[in-house]
Design a protein around this motif. Structure first.
Motif, mmCIF file in Angstrom:
data_model
loop_
_atom_site.group_PDB
_atom_site.id
_atom_site.type_symbol
_atom_site.label_atom_id
_atom_site.label_comp_id
_atom_site.label_asym_id
_atom_site.label_seq_id
_atom_site.Cartn_x
_atom_site.Cartn_y
_atom_site.Cartn_z
ATOM 1 N N SER A 184 6.765 -22.748 2.260
ATOM 2 C CA SER A 184 7.514 -21.884 1.270
ATOM 3 C C SER A 184 6.493 -21.074 0.523
ATOM 4 O O SER A 184 6.722 -19.886 0.321
ATOM 5 N N VAL A 185 5.511 -21.443 0.121
ATOM 6 C CA VAL A 185 4.505 -20.821 -0.654
ATOM 7 C C VAL A 185 3.660 -19.798 0.422
ATOM 8 O O VAL A 185 3.484 -18.703 -0.037
ATOM 9 N N MET A 186 3.295 -20.386 1.451
ATOM 10 C CA MET A 186 2.826 -19.426 2.586
ATOM 11 C C MET A 186 3.704 -18.278 2.861
ATOM 12 O O MET A 186 3.062 -17.053 3.114
ATOM 13 N N ASN A 187 4.957 -18.569 3.011
ATOM 14 C CA ASN A 187 5.779 -17.559 3.519
ATOM 15 C C ASN A 187 5.926 -16.495 2.346
ATOM 16 O O ASN A 187 6.051 -15.291 2.695
ATOM 17 N N PHE A 188 6.034 -16.859 1.119
ATOM 18 C CA PHE A 188 5.937 -16.082 -0.189
ATOM 19 C C PHE A 188 4.788 -15.233 -0.175
ATOM 20 O O PHE A 188 4.803 -13.972 -0.238
ATOM 21 N N LEU A 189 3.497 -15.770 -0.022
ATOM 22 C CA LEU A 189 2.215 -14.906 -0.104
ATOM 23 C C LEU A 189 2.215 -13.812 1.199
ATOM 24 O O LEU A 189 1.656 -12.875 0.796
ATOM 25 N N HIS A 190 2.834 -14.263 2.109
ATOM 26 C CA HIS A 190 2.676 -13.299 3.282
ATOM 27 C C HIS A 190 3.593 -12.095 3.109
ATOM 28 O O HIS A 190 3.129 -10.960 3.116
ATOM 29 N N SER A 191 4.719 -12.366 2.480
ATOM 30 C CA SER A 191 5.670 -11.210 2.040
ATOM 31 C C SER A 191 5.031 -10.384 0.955
ATOM 32 O O SER A 191 5.379 -9.279 1.210
ATOM 33 N N VAL A 192 4.391 -11.162 0.090
ATOM 34 C CA VAL A 192 3.760 -10.271 -0.850
ATOM 35 C C VAL A 192 2.534 -9.410 -0.571
ATOM 36 O O VAL A 192 2.585 -8.346 -0.927
ATOM 37 N N SER A 193 1.825 -9.889 0.424
ATOM 38 C CA SER A 193 0.880 -9.167 0.838
ATOM 39 C C SER A 193 1.227 -7.897 1.649
ATOM 40 O O SER A 193 0.191 -6.873 1.771
ATOM 41 N N VAL A 194 2.424 -7.610 1.992
ATOM 42 C CA VAL A 194 2.770 -6.324 2.790
ATOM 43 C C VAL A 194 2.765 -5.374 1.733
ATOM 44 O O VAL A 194 2.328 -4.342 2.154
ATOM 45 N N ASN A 195 3.034 -5.663 0.471
ATOM 46 C CA ASN A 195 2.933 -4.512 -0.840
ATOM 47 C C ASN A 195 1.875 -4.660 -1.590
ATOM 48 O O ASN A 195 1.687 -3.832 -2.565
ATOM 49 N N ASN A 196 0.930 -5.610 -1.313
ATOM 50 C CA ASN A 196 -0.073 -6.025 -2.329
ATOM 51 C C ASN A 196 -1.410 -5.850 -1.467
ATOM 52 O O ASN A 196 -1.742 -6.824 -0.795
#
Length: 409
Positions: A184-196
């Motif tokens: 879950s944490v990895m999925n969250f960070l991948h989604s954040v990296s799209v806009n960060n």
């Protein structure tokens, strides 16, 4: 025989008119054989009479021997049936009791606590908390040590903590929470990296590499837990099936002995059988059944075993089916041994997972060795407790008394 005797007597020449030596001399001159005297003829007749008497006596003894042998054979058959079924009544009770005991021992509290602690993300049994380590890796690797620099970074840290503390993961602490949290944490960070733009793919790969050191350890531990749980469930299913078969066999035997059969209804089979053994099917009552049967077939001072067996053919059939009961005890023995094989395999897999934690630098070597020793002691304690509780030798000793290989027809 008397007729022959008197006929021979009449044919003997009278010696008062002709001298015996003259008669003999005259016959020898004619070449005729010598005639027996009166004394030898009587002796011959008495010998023949004795032979007939001896023959009659031998025939009478043979007939009596056959009759007695048949009676002994029926007595032997009956005693075999009686002893087998009395001992079998105890075997039914013991086997049911030990099935219930082994089913209840498929898990042990101390082992459960130990494994749950190792697999708990909040636990520090190995000197670290997985939840804390994830937050540290996010701050150090993903945010480059700038977690407190800017609102965006602060939200990433708070969101990471929120995922870790999710009620969803808190509800199943015995199997896969660390793996689910990591995913879950990895999925969250991948989604954040799209806009960060500060979170690059290289940064995420570095984070994932460090996280995988923990994931590999928890994956190995989780694999051990899942296989052990699967094995226990299969073992328990087989024990349930064995208990069903035992129930059917018991009902067949109890019916032949004219016991009042239990009404199973919707009650668990363990409860039904326990009640039956407590109230009805006891060794003492089986003994009483045979005692009354012997009284019924007593004629004078002798029990008519032939009539008893002929009018109660079900007893023979039950005796001849006892091999099935012995096979059920053998099946229980196999399941009993399989349980300890599961424990051995589980012990090996858990130790391997702890070795992975050591090799990946997650925990100190001495701490890992202490945990391995603790786990070995808990496992040995569980084995000793189960062996003492079930006492498989008690079942062996009882089944040895049943002469199930001797069939009666």
């Amino acid at each position: 025989m008397l007729h022959c005797f008197f006929t021979a007597w009449a044919q003997v020449p009278r010696t008062d008119t002709v001298p015996a030596d003259t008669i003999v001399n005259n016959m020898e001159m004619r070449g005729a054989p010598a005639i027996q005297t009166r004394d030898t003829t009587i002796k011959h007749i008495l010998e023949e009479l004795q032979k007939v008497t001896d023959s009659d006596k031998q025939n009478s003894n043979a007939i009596q021997g056959l009759l007695q042998g048949k009676e002994i054979d029926n007595l032997t058959k009956y005693e075999l049936v009686r002893n087998n079924l009395i001992n079998a009544s105890e075997t039914y009770y013991l086997l049911n009791k030990k099935i219930i005991d082994l089913k209840s021992r498929t898990t042990t509290n101390n082992l459960d606590v130990f494994i749950t602690s190792l697999n708990n993300p909040e636990s520090k049994e190995l000197g670290f908390s997985f939840s804390d380590r994830i937050v540290e890796l996010v701050e150090k690797v993903v945010l480059k040590g700038k977690a407190d620099k800017g609102e965006r970074n602060g939200k990433i840290v708070e969101s990471t903590k929120s995922i870790i503390n999710s009620p969803i993961f808190q509800s199943f602490t015995s199997l896969t929470p660390p793996l689910a949290i990591a995913n879950s944490v990895m999925n969250f960070l991948h989604s954040v990296s799209v806009n960060n733009k500060q979170i690059s793919q290289k940064t995420l790969q570095e984070f994932e590499k460090e996280l995988n050191k923990y994931v590999v350890y928890y994956t190995a531990l989780n694999d051990a837990n899942q296989k052990f749980e699967f094995g226990l469930n299969f073992n328990k299913d087989q024990l349930n099936l064995l208990q069903d078969n035992l129930y059917d066999h018991l009902m067949f035997t109890a019916s032949a002995l004219k016991f009042q059969l239990p009404q199973r209804g919707n009650k668990p089979i363990a409860e039904t059988m326990n009640t039956f053994f407590l109230d009805e099917f006891k060794k003492e009552k089986v003994v009483d059944f045979f005692d009354k049967l012997e009284v019924k077939y007593t004629k004078g001072k002798r029990i008519d075993y032939e009539l008893l067996l002929r009018e109660n053919p079900n007893l023979k059939e039950v005796n001849n089916q006892l091999e099935d009961l012995i096979l059920q005890t053998k099946r229980f023995e196999n399941l009993y041994n399989e349980y300890f094989s599961l424990l051995d395999s589980y012990y090996t897999k858990v130790n391997n997972s702890l070795k992975i934690a050591q090799d990946n630098g997650l925990a100190d070597k001495n701490l890992i060795e202490n945990k391995q020793t603790e786990f070995r002691n808990l496992k040995n304690e569980a084995v000793t407790d189960i062996q003492a509780s079930i006492n498989i030798k008690e079942l062996y000793n009882n089944t040895d008394k049943i002469k199930y290989r001797y069939r009666i027809f």
